[in-house]
Write an enzyme that holds these catalytic residues in place. Structure first.
Site, mmCIF file in Angstrom:
data_model
loop_
_atom_site.group_PDB
_atom_site.id
_atom_site.type_symbol
_atom_site.label_atom_id
_atom_site.label_comp_id
_atom_site.label_asym_id
_atom_site.label_seq_id
_atom_site.Cartn_x
_atom_site.Cartn_y
_atom_site.Cartn_z
ATOM 1 N N GLY A 177 -2.910 16.007 -1.551
ATOM 2 C CA GLY A 177 -4.319 15.700 -1.829
ATOM 3 C C GLY A 177 -5.334 16.726 -1.373
ATOM 4 O O GLY A 177 -6.401 16.851 -1.965
ATOM 5 N N GLU A 185 -7.201 17.618 5.718
ATOM 6 C CA GLU A 185 -6.766 16.406 5.014
ATOM 7 C C GLU A 185 -7.779 16.054 3.930
ATOM 8 O O GLU A 185 -8.956 16.409 4.032
ATOM 9 C CB GLU A 185 -6.646 15.287 6.067
ATOM 10 C CG GLU A 185 -6.326 13.913 5.568
ATOM 11 C CD GLU A 185 -4.955 13.769 4.922
ATOM 12 O OE1 GLU A 185 -4.689 14.476 3.931
ATOM 13 O OE2 GLU A 185 -4.162 12.923 5.394
ATOM 14 N N ASP A 186 -7.324 15.363 2.898
ATOM 15 C CA ASP A 186 -8.246 14.953 1.833
ATOM 16 C C ASP A 186 -9.103 13.766 2.255
ATOM 17 O O ASP A 186 -10.307 13.754 2.078
ATOM 18 C CB ASP A 186 -7.497 14.633 0.527
ATOM 19 C CG ASP A 186 -6.361 13.626 0.694
ATOM 20 O OD1 ASP A 186 -6.062 13.215 1.835
ATOM 21 O OD2 ASP A 186 -5.760 13.237 -0.332
ATOM 22 N N ASP A 222 -8.260 7.143 5.661
ATOM 23 C CA ASP A 222 -8.490 5.763 5.227
ATOM 24 C C ASP A 222 -8.285 4.858 6.441
ATOM 25 O O ASP A 222 -9.207 4.663 7.230
ATOM 26 C CB ASP A 222 -7.525 5.473 4.074
ATOM 27 C CG ASP A 222 -7.683 4.087 3.465
ATOM 28 O OD1 ASP A 222 -8.573 3.337 3.879
ATOM 29 O OD2 ASP A 222 -6.902 3.747 2.560
ATOM 30 N N LYS A 234 -13.124 6.963 4.954
ATOM 31 C CA LYS A 234 -13.565 5.582 4.726
ATOM 32 C C LYS A 234 -13.900 5.027 6.108
ATOM 33 O O LYS A 234 -13.061 4.421 6.784
ATOM 34 C CB LYS A 234 -12.467 4.768 4.039
ATOM 35 C CG LYS A 234 -12.201 5.222 2.612
ATOM 36 C CD LYS A 234 -11.155 4.381 1.924
ATOM 37 C CE LYS A 234 -10.811 4.970 0.571
ATOM 38 N NZ LYS A 234 -9.633 4.330 -0.054
ATOM 39 N N VAL A 268 -10.818 6.227 -4.494
ATOM 40 C CA VAL A 268 -11.444 7.355 -5.187
ATOM 41 C C VAL A 268 -10.400 8.363 -5.665
ATOM 42 O O VAL A 268 -9.303 8.452 -5.108
ATOM 43 C CB VAL A 268 -12.491 8.069 -4.289
ATOM 44 C CG1 VAL A 268 -13.668 7.160 -3.988
ATOM 45 C CG2 VAL A 268 -11.858 8.583 -2.994
ATOM 46 N N ASP A 312 -5.575 11.713 -5.971
ATOM 47 C CA ASP A 312 -4.928 11.189 -7.179
ATOM 48 C C ASP A 312 -4.797 9.682 -7.178
ATOM 49 O O ASP A 312 -4.947 9.015 -6.152
ATOM 50 C CB ASP A 312 -3.508 11.754 -7.267
ATOM 51 C CG ASP A 312 -2.588 11.125 -6.213
ATOM 52 O OD1 ASP A 312 -2.969 11.120 -5.020
ATOM 53 O OD2 ASP A 312 -1.525 10.597 -6.591
HETATM 54 P P1 IMP Z 1 -4.408 6.590 5.959
HETATM 55 O O1 IMP Z 1 -3.110 6.836 6.685
HETATM 56 O O2 IMP Z 1 -4.613 5.141 5.660
HETATM 57 O O3 IMP Z 1 -5.590 7.204 6.650
HETATM 58 O O4 IMP Z 1 -4.246 7.182 4.518
HETATM 59 C C1 IMP Z 1 -4.437 8.489 4.257
HETATM 60 C C2 IMP Z 1 -3.801 8.916 2.941
HETATM 61 O O5 IMP Z 1 -3.859 7.903 1.930
HETATM 62 C C3 IMP Z 1 -4.599 10.067 2.410
HETATM 63 O O6 IMP Z 1 -4.068 11.275 2.864
HETATM 64 C C4 IMP Z 1 -4.491 9.904 0.906
HETATM 65 O O7 IMP Z 1 -3.362 10.600 0.446
HETATM 66 C C5 IMP Z 1 -4.273 8.429 0.693
HETATM 67 N N1 IMP Z 1 -5.524 7.743 0.273
HETATM 68 C C6 IMP Z 1 -6.266 6.895 1.004
HETATM 69 N N2 IMP Z 1 -7.332 6.458 0.327
HETATM 70 C C7 IMP Z 1 -7.284 7.063 -0.884
HETATM 71 C C8 IMP Z 1 -8.145 7.017 -2.059
HETATM 72 O O8 IMP Z 1 -9.185 6.328 -2.121
HETATM 73 N N3 IMP Z 1 -7.741 7.803 -3.101
HETATM 74 C C9 IMP Z 1 -6.627 8.555 -3.082
HETATM 75 N N4 IMP Z 1 -5.809 8.638 -2.011
HETATM 76 C C10 IMP Z 1 -6.124 7.883 -0.921
HETATM 77 MG MG MG Z 2 -3.298 12.913 1.807
#
Ligand code: IMP
Ligand code: MG
Length: 170
Positions: A38, A93-94, A97, A125, A147, A153
């Site tokens: 991402g 990182e992209d 979340d 987020k 998003v 993606d």
């Molecule tokens: P976390 O471990 O919940 O912080 O998730 C992080 C990963 O989930 C990111 O690196 C993204 O690859 C994916 N992700 C979380 N939210 C989104 C979104 O809204 N769109 C696309 N990918 C997301």
């Molecule tokens: Mg990612």
């Protein structure tokens, strides 16, 4: 799909972030560690604006997400971490979340002997992360919506959009 952050706004913000990163590291060599897939587009724009001759660029594949909902488990390729011992790491990182991915990964890097670990994320987020993961350089806080675009993606689609859009099926 509704545009959330347009191309011009992204370009301006990425330029500011690059300047902040350059100011923080100064002449200290550091490693930009890009989380695939991402962050590829963000990292490409960011890296060329940082433009530090002593900056290394590495890539790592982590995943914790399938479709539009989190699986809640993170896999870190452990064998790849030893080479970061003694280095100053800036994770790129992209999106943060829940924060789970980077919480696990930054601890793993510290455990592997990285000298310092900082985080640069294009999006957060904020209401979901709730400060679980401290982001040193943040592009934009966004609401808790799925998003796509600018590298992000949904099932490998829409990564090519030059802006960030709120995903919907049509
Ligand atoms: P976390 O471990 O919940 O912080 O998730 C992080 C990963 O989930 C990111 O690196 C993204 O690859 C994916 N992700 C979380 N939210 C989104 C979104 O809204 N769109 C696309 N990918 C997301
Ligand atoms: Mg990612």
């Amino acid at each position: 799909m509704k545009v959330l952050i347009d191309e011009t706004t992204i370009e301006r913000r990425v330029t500011e972030m690059a300047a902040d990163i350059r100011a923080l590291y100064g002449d200290t060599p550091f490693t930009l560690l890009v989380v695939l897939k991402g962050a590829f587009m963000f990292a490409a724009d960011l890296a060329r604006r940082i433009g530090a001759p002593h900056m290394r660029i590495e890539f790592i594949r982590l995943s914790s997400y399938r479709g539009t909902c989190s699986t809640g488990s993170v896999s870190v390729p452990a064998g790849e971490l030893a080479r970061y011992a003694g280095q100053d790491i800036l994770i790129v990182e992209d999106i943060v979340d829940t924060g789970l991915t980077l919480e696990v990964f930054s601890k793993a890097l510290t455990g592997a002997g990285a000298r310092s670990v900082r985080i640069c994320s294009f999006l957060e987020k904020s209401e979901v992360n709730k400060g679980r993961v401290k982001i040193d350089f943040l592009g934009f806080p966004i609401p808790d919506k799925f998003v796509v675009g600018y590298g992000l993606d949904c099932d490998e689609k829409h990564r090519d959009l030059p802006h960030v859009a709120i995903f919907d099926e049509d």
